[in-house]
Design a protein around this motif. Sequence first.
Motif, PDB file in Angstrom:
ATOM      1  N   GLN A  29       0.853  -1.189   0.000  1.00 20.78           N
ATOM      2  CA  GLN A  29       0.000   0.000   0.000  1.00 20.78           C
ATOM      3  C   GLN A  29       0.886   1.236   0.000  1.00 20.78           C
ATOM      4  N   LYS A  61       3.105   3.300 -12.447  1.00 25.72           N
ATOM      5  CA  LYS A  61       2.219   2.145 -12.304  1.00 25.72           C
ATOM      6  C   LYS A  61       2.466   1.209 -13.480  1.00 25.72           C
ATOM      7  N   GLY A  64      -0.398  -1.360 -13.919  1.00 22.12           N
ATOM      8  CA  GLY A  64      -1.748  -0.875 -13.682  1.00 22.12           C
ATOM      9  C   GLY A  64      -2.068  -0.670 -12.214  1.00 22.12           C
ATOM     10  N   ARG A  65      -2.050  -1.712 -11.413  1.00 20.34           N
ATOM     11  CA  ARG A  65      -2.410  -1.603  -9.997  1.00 20.34           C
ATOM     12  C   ARG A  65      -1.221  -1.364  -9.088  1.00 20.34           C
ATOM     13  N   HIS A  67       2.163   0.141  -7.593  1.00 21.93           N
ATOM     14  CA  HIS A  67       2.885   1.403  -7.639  1.00 21.93           C
ATOM     15  C   HIS A  67       4.367   1.120  -7.409  1.00 21.93           C
TER      16      HIS A  67
END
Length: 85
Positions: A29, A61, A64-65, A67
Motif C-alpha cells: 500500500q 504504475k 496498472g495496480r 505502484h
Amino acid sequence: GSVLALVDARGAKVDAARAGDRITVITNQTPFYGESGGQVGDTGSITGANGLEIAVESTSKPLGRLHAMEGTIAAGEVRVGDTVH
C-alpha cells in the motif's frame, strides 16, 4: 506498508539494498500517486526502522495496480518484508 519487492538499477530483483543504492520499491500500500493519464507521479520520501530514508524521485504504475516508487537510499538499509512509512 510492507515491502513486497525491490528492484536494483539494472532491473534485477534483490532482497536488500543500502545507502547509496538506486532502487525501485514496491509495497502492498502507498499514498504515492503513480504517473497516469498525463499526470506526473509523486515524489517524496519513504522512511523506516534504523534510520532508513529513501528519496523517491518518481512513482509509476507499470502493471496498472502496482505502484513502483523509484529513488535512491539516502540512509539505512531496506529489505523485502520490512515495514515502511
